[in-house]
Enzyme design. Sequence first.
Site, PDB file in Angstrom:
ATOM      1  N   HIS A 254       0.832  -1.202   0.000  1.00 19.89           N
ATOM      2  CA  HIS A 254       0.000   0.000   0.000  1.00 19.89           C
ATOM      3  C   HIS A 254       0.866   1.251   0.000  1.00 19.89           C
ATOM      4  CE1 HIS A 254      -2.197   3.279   1.924  1.00 19.89           C
ATOM      5  NE2 HIS A 254      -3.204   2.843   1.182  1.00 19.89           N
TER       6      HIS A 254
ATOM      7  N   CYS B  44      33.116   6.709 -26.042  1.00 19.85           N
ATOM      8  CA  CYS B  44      32.345   6.573 -24.804  1.00 19.85           C
ATOM      9  C   CYS B  44      33.024   7.228 -23.605  1.00 19.85           C
ATOM     10  CB  CYS B  44      32.052   5.110 -24.517  1.00 19.85           C
ATOM     11  SG  CYS B  44      33.533   4.115 -24.319  1.00 19.85           S
TER      12      CYS B  44
HETATM   13  C1  PEP Z   1      37.802   5.856 -21.277  1.00 22.49           C
HETATM   14  O1  PEP Z   1      38.947   5.513 -20.991  1.00 22.49           O
HETATM   15  O2  PEP Z   1      37.511   6.911 -21.872  1.00 22.49           O
HETATM   16  C2  PEP Z   1      36.690   4.986 -20.899  1.00 22.49           C
HETATM   17  C3  PEP Z   1      35.453   5.221 -21.321  1.00 22.49           C
HETATM   18  O3  PEP Z   1      36.943   3.960 -20.041  1.00 22.49           O
HETATM   19  P1  PEP Z   1      37.178   4.151 -18.465  1.00 22.49           P
HETATM   20  O4  PEP Z   1      36.872   5.577 -18.140  1.00 22.49           O
HETATM   21  O5  PEP Z   1      36.289   3.187 -17.814  1.00 22.49           O
HETATM   22  O6  PEP Z   1      38.624   3.807 -18.325  1.00 22.49           O
END
Ligand code: PEP
Length: 812
Positions: free
Chosen positions: A430, A761
């Site tokens: 709830h 990334c």
């Molecule tokens: C990077 O090195 O840019 C990456 C994305 O990996 P990490 O930051 O995990 O080393």
Amino acid sequence: MKNSRSADSEVPTGERPYVVLLGSVGMDDTGIVGGKNASLGEMIRHLKELKIAVPDGFATTADAYRQFISENHLGRVIADHLRQWKRGRESLEQCGSTIRRAIGGGHVPENIRDEILDAYAQLRRKAGRQLSVAVRSSATAEDLPAASFAGQLETSLNVRGEEALLAAVRNCFASLFTDRAITYCDTQKIHHTKVAVSAGIQRMVRSDRAGSGVMFTIDTETGFPNVVLINAAWGLGEYVVQGVTDPDEYLVSKPPLGDKHFVPIIEKRRGRKEKKLVYGKGPKTTRAMVTSRRQRDSLVLADDEILILAHRAVAIERHYRRPMDIEWAKDGPTGKLFIVQARPETVQSRKTASALKSYAMKRKATPIVTGLAIGSAIAAGKVCRLKSAKEEARFPNGAVLVAEKTDPDWGPIMKRAAAIVTAHGGRTSHAAIVSREFGVPAVVGAGAAMRVLKDGMDVTVCCAQGDEGIVYEGRLPFTESDLITGTIPETRTKVMLNMADPAAALRWWRLPSDGIGLARMEFIIANHVKVHPMALAHFDSVTDPKVRRQILALTKGYKSKPDYFVERLAEGVGRLAASHYPKPVIVRMSDFKTNEYAKLIGGRQFEPDEPNPMIGWRGASRYYSDGYRDGFALECRAIRTVRERMGLTNVLIMIPFCRTLEEADLVLKEMARHGLRRGVRGLEVYVMCEIPSNVILARDFARRFDGFSIGSNDLTQLTLGVDRDSAALKHLFDEENPAVKDLIRSAISAAHRGGAHVGLCGQAPSDHPAFARFLAEAGIDAVSVTPDSFISVKTNIAAAEAATAPSFVPLF
Ligand code: PEP
Ligand code: MG
């Protein structure tokens, strides 16, 4: 309704105005039997072929209720007392109890009584003399999409015998005038003459000898539509609904359910389940019982049962064409699973994309109480600890409500709370349901709450850190921002998400991302597994007794120590994969540094002391080495579990920190030994491009992998020779340095020449808009960014793309 009765109705009830078989009503009959009973009828009539079993029974009609009220001359009594209450001449309690007493003492008119007892006799003939029924109230105004009336009225369980049944029906009528139902009608502006109650009399499922619970066809915290969330506890279902017990929780990804080879259960969390509700004796038809140790230590449902329920939930949702909130029960003697209620989910399904708000704590703090997070907001306030809803007057507006558990009597208090913390209850309790409805963050199942949180204490309640709800001492600073998703522009460059914590994965499903560009496995291990894989693969050699104890406690209930690692990691990865299925989810194999691995439970013994962990034994170099090979084998098993057992084939693998071509070959060979072969069953393998050698030899790496993801964090560190963690050199760590940008440009063009996909990334595009634009101009295929920066990155990239005519042809 008469027209809508099915031809195969088992009792000729066509002429009977006061009782109908559940199997003869459907959703058009809510005005006659209320939403709850109409929905049961609908399922009995239409979902039988889909093997959805609903216990049979019958219901009294709205006319029966009205006739009862009128023959007992109760209309005046009700109106008079409600008026007195409204005028402040009677307390709510006085008014409610007088009306209820009057209804309870009323006599059931002969013709209604005959019809009820006739239908009861029929049910008895089918079920035998031992028949026990549940009598549930279904208000004709109940379950309107806008007002969930849910849980406002009473249910009597394990009712046996004619007199008990008639008393339960009267009790059901009277429950329209409990204090909370009166308040509910008043706030919803539902006039008492406009609402009637239908009593649903349904054969009981012997779930007292098995288990029962609730399930939703969406994630209740985030509204994510591609999962089924199932709660399960031992005994009768009321304890799950009321939040008396902390149930198990299972999460099932819907898309792979279509293929019977897959078992897409992405989470199985064991609840404490301290108590259960079972049949009582004599006048007390039910009683509470403490569960056995074995019951507490085990899950209520087996995998095949979880899948059966998930399939049924999906079928019910498909039939009603909307997200549903469903109660289920398992019959002890036969093991059969029944659906005992289904109604529309009313909270998440009403939210729109523009409701996406993001909360974040501004700094780290130590939790004082934890439990399950409900919602994703943060709020701060003074604790007001209440033992009962009767203490309502003591509760100041905007305080943090702390209670053992809540029920509908607490509604008016919860509405006024800044946040709610309860010691008991799961996600479908709830407290959880109502706090979501009010948009108040709540932490439920927080065992220590009543002991640790004292009246008047300043606290911050945080539900923005994934599944775990956390209470911090003091009023801590946090941010709240609107993420309006309606105006996000489209881009040619794919924009993906960097995800660390699987618990938070489902929060971001409304963002129009192109998948997950980086799921760092080491974070999943830290959050979900907590133990060093080598300490599990070689538990016998673990020497530290404290570590051994910790590992034994965590792995309790798992077949083996390695299985614990594989299952927990697979659940974490599976959740991320499910959150974006069928879009790609790039899972990077673990990339802790030795000092970080050492912090995992049992890690110390398996990790060397390194002077420079950042350029030490990390990434690819570990996977084929004797010191970690067995740990890597478990990582591979977890990936196979996600792809081959759960059916989440959108998972790609990425290898980090791969210094040389020889290393690349060794790792690929090692993976193949563990059943992960590039190209087999559609498996794609990427490599991080984060060491200058990766750029210089990009064409050769491209031959060995399907794609690259540039790690600008490490690439900047290694290009400029700056320790990325050094505070003293912070001013020199610059991804926009021309040397770094030059390498990135080379990496992109070499990858494209080698026919490989290339993304990025690292953190840079999330933090620096100009960098995101640079990448788009350099012709990158994808960038992967933190979810909170997604919209601004997407907007920046769209602007850059509009300003530059494409000088390249994207490969993918
Ligand atoms: C990077 O090195 O840019 C990456 C994305 O990996 P990490 O930051 O995990 O080393
Ligand atoms: Mg890196």
